[in-house]
Write a protein that holds these residues in place. Structure first.
Motif, PDB file in Angstrom:
ATOM      1  N   ARG A 130       0.809  -1.293  -0.394  1.00 25.28           N
ATOM      2  CA  ARG A 130      -0.078   0.003   0.123  1.00 25.28           C
ATOM      3  C   ARG A 130       1.094   1.514  -0.055  1.00 25.28           C
ATOM      4  NH1 ARG A 130      -5.222  -1.565   1.302  1.00 25.28           N
ATOM      5  NH2 ARG A 130      -5.748   0.904   1.793  1.00 25.28           N
TER       6      ARG A 130
ATOM      7  N   ALA B 169      -6.593  11.823  -2.420  1.00 29.73           N
ATOM      8  CA  ALA B 169      -7.761  11.409  -3.034  1.00 29.73           C
ATOM      9  C   ALA B 169      -7.531  10.804  -3.869  1.00 29.73           C
ATOM     10  CB  ALA B 169      -8.833  11.424  -1.785  1.00 29.73           C
TER      11      ALA B 169
ATOM     12  N   LEU C  74      -4.709  10.049  -6.013  1.00 32.36           N
ATOM     13  CA  LEU C  74      -3.877   9.247  -6.110  1.00 32.36           C
ATOM     14  C   LEU C  74      -5.308   8.089  -6.233  1.00 32.36           C
ATOM     15  CD1 LEU C  74      -2.347   7.475  -4.203  1.00 32.36           C
ATOM     16  CD2 LEU C  74      -2.937   7.513  -1.933  1.00 32.36           C
ATOM     17  N   ALA C  75      -6.122   8.183  -6.211  1.00 34.81           N
ATOM     18  CA  ALA C  75      -7.115   7.050  -7.256  1.00 34.81           C
ATOM     19  C   ALA C  75      -7.005   6.854  -8.487  1.00 34.81           C
ATOM     20  CB  ALA C  75      -9.275   7.062  -6.855  1.00 34.81           C
TER      21      ALA C  75
ATOM     22  N   THR D 277      -3.140   5.227  -9.480  1.00 32.72           N
ATOM     23  CA  THR D 277      -3.706   3.697  -8.765  1.00 32.72           C
ATOM     24  C   THR D 277      -4.788   3.074  -9.406  1.00 32.72           C
ATOM     25  OG1 THR D 277      -4.573   3.674  -6.820  1.00 32.72           O
ATOM     26  CG2 THR D 277      -2.551   4.314  -6.369  1.00 32.72           C
TER      27      THR D 277
ATOM     28  N   VAL E  55      -9.536   4.235  -3.329  1.00 33.40           N
ATOM     29  CA  VAL E  55      -8.052   4.844  -1.207  1.00 33.40           C
ATOM     30  C   VAL E  55      -9.661   4.573  -0.319  1.00 33.40           C
ATOM     31  CG1 VAL E  55      -7.090   6.312  -2.946  1.00 33.40           C
ATOM     32  CG2 VAL E  55      -9.348   6.776  -2.490  1.00 33.40           C
TER      33      VAL E  55
ATOM     34  N   THR F 243      -8.933   7.285   3.069  1.00 32.35           N
ATOM     35  CA  THR F 243      -9.229   8.321   3.538  1.00 32.35           C
ATOM     36  C   THR F 243      -8.577   8.124   5.622  1.00 32.35           C
ATOM     37  OG1 THR F 243      -9.753   9.724   1.681  1.00 32.35           O
ATOM     38  CG2 THR F 243      -9.094  10.905   3.875  1.00 32.35           C
TER      39      THR F 243
ATOM     40  N   SER G 205      -4.090   6.160   1.789  1.00 38.96           N
ATOM     41  CA  SER G 205      -3.752   5.343   1.326  1.00 38.96           C
ATOM     42  C   SER G 205      -4.455   3.914   0.319  1.00 38.96           C
ATOM     43  CB  SER G 205      -3.949   4.193   2.669  1.00 38.96           C
ATOM     44  OG  SER G 205      -3.761   3.178   2.628  1.00 38.96           O
ATOM     45  N   ALA G 206      -3.621   3.624  -0.528  1.00 39.72           N
ATOM     46  CA  ALA G 206      -4.504   3.005  -1.515  1.00 39.72           C
ATOM     47  C   ALA G 206      -3.791   1.872  -1.566  1.00 39.72           C
ATOM     48  CB  ALA G 206      -4.397   3.788  -3.020  1.00 39.72           C
TER      49      ALA G 206
END
Length: 311
Positions: free
Chosen positions: A225, A240, A243-244, A247, A251, A253, A261-262
């Protein structure tokens, strides 16, 4: 071994068909939110409660039909210390020995062996009220081993302990397993299960919803991750979404920790692409790291899923 264990309290289903297999000489973690059925399962396996359906064996004995033999083969350490604070460590163990029908000489010898084994011989004559939390729990473990049980049940053994005391108990448990004792561990500390358990069963709403080694369970969240930690909350939504997009995954939050995080498949590529995307978007992150998922994240994802399915 448990096969299809079921238990109901009135209209509430505590266990809805639980299966467990624990190889000898290993630590098996039983995790789940409050009310999931962990305590009911342990009470059945320790012969304190009869199941409504299904069967279970502990140390090769049926928990219903051979309950006496099961009790002779197990030790049980509850959430709170069961030792007497007025008595010394040695007096406590000798008392437990006599309660287990050992003679005076045999109880004294066994107490001495266990005090040495758990590193308590220097404090043997001190009143337990003067022991630290970790020392009390080690004495509790020692008391559960008076008859050298083949299987030890630990029900949240480090509740309320500080990190140093918790480490002392972990070391004691590892030593027991190294000597061949089989341990079934229930705990609210996910790090504890990660540190001690060879295999973990996650139970929720009376069912086992996941089972495997800690690494196998972590892999269910997609391997590595990537975490992006920000300086402030204003940029959380934009980060967010970024990141989405990079990746191609969902994700998570954490507004309090200012972390997004992802899951990622290629850690090096993901780290590079996310760093570049943050720079191009003018977002100054406090930190960007790639890591393995934690057992806490696995637990929350699994139990959130079953909770929403049950709603």
């Amino acid at each position: 071994m448990a096969d299809g264990l079921r238990k109901r309290y009135g209209d509430r289903v505590a266990l809805a068909g639980v299966d467990l297999t624990v190889p000898p000489g290993t630590v098996h973690g039983l995790l789940g939110p409050n009310g999931a059925g962990k305590t009911t399962a342990v009470r059945i396996l320790t012969t304190l409660l009869r199941p409504d359906a299904g069967r279970a064996e502990v140390a090769g004995h049926d928990v219903v039909h051979d309950a006496t033999r099961v009790r002779r083969s197990i030790g049980l350490v509850g959430q709170y210390a069961a030792v007497d604070e007025v008595l010394s460590g040695r007096q406590n163990l000798e008392m437990f020995g006599r309660l287990h029908h050992l003679g005076t000489r045999a109880a004294r010898m066994r107490a001495g062996e266990l005090l040495e084994r758990f590193g308590l011989d220097d404090a043997a004559t001190l009143a337990v009220g003067r022991y630290s939390g970790g020392m009390r729990r080690r004495l509790d473990l020692a008391a559960s081993l008076i008859l050298a049980p083949r299987v030890l049940f630990l029900d949240e053994p480090t509740t309320g302990l500080d990190p140093r005391s918790r480490g002392e108990v972990w070391a004691a448990v590892r030593a027991l397993v190294a000597d061949g004792t089989t341990v079934l561990l229930t705990t609210q500390y996910l790090e504890e299960a990660d540190q001690l358990a060879d295999r973990i069963s996650v139970i929720d709403h009376g069912r086992v919803i996941a089972d495997g080694t800690p690494d196998v369970l972590k892999s269910r969240l997609g391997g590595d991750r990537i975490d992006v930690v920000l300086h402030g909350s204003a940029e959380l939504p934009e980060t967010a979404a970024l990141l989405a997009g990079v990746t191609g995954t969902e994700v998570d939050t954490d507004g309090e920790a200012l972390r997004i995080s992802a899951p990622v498949a290629d850690r090096v590529r993901a780290l590079t692409e996310v760093t570049v995307a943050l720079r191009d978007s003018g977002i100054a992150a406090a930190d960007v790291t790639v890591r393995r998922p934690t057992l806490d994240e696995v637990f929350l994802r699994l139990t959130e899923r079953t909770g929403s399915e049950a709603a």
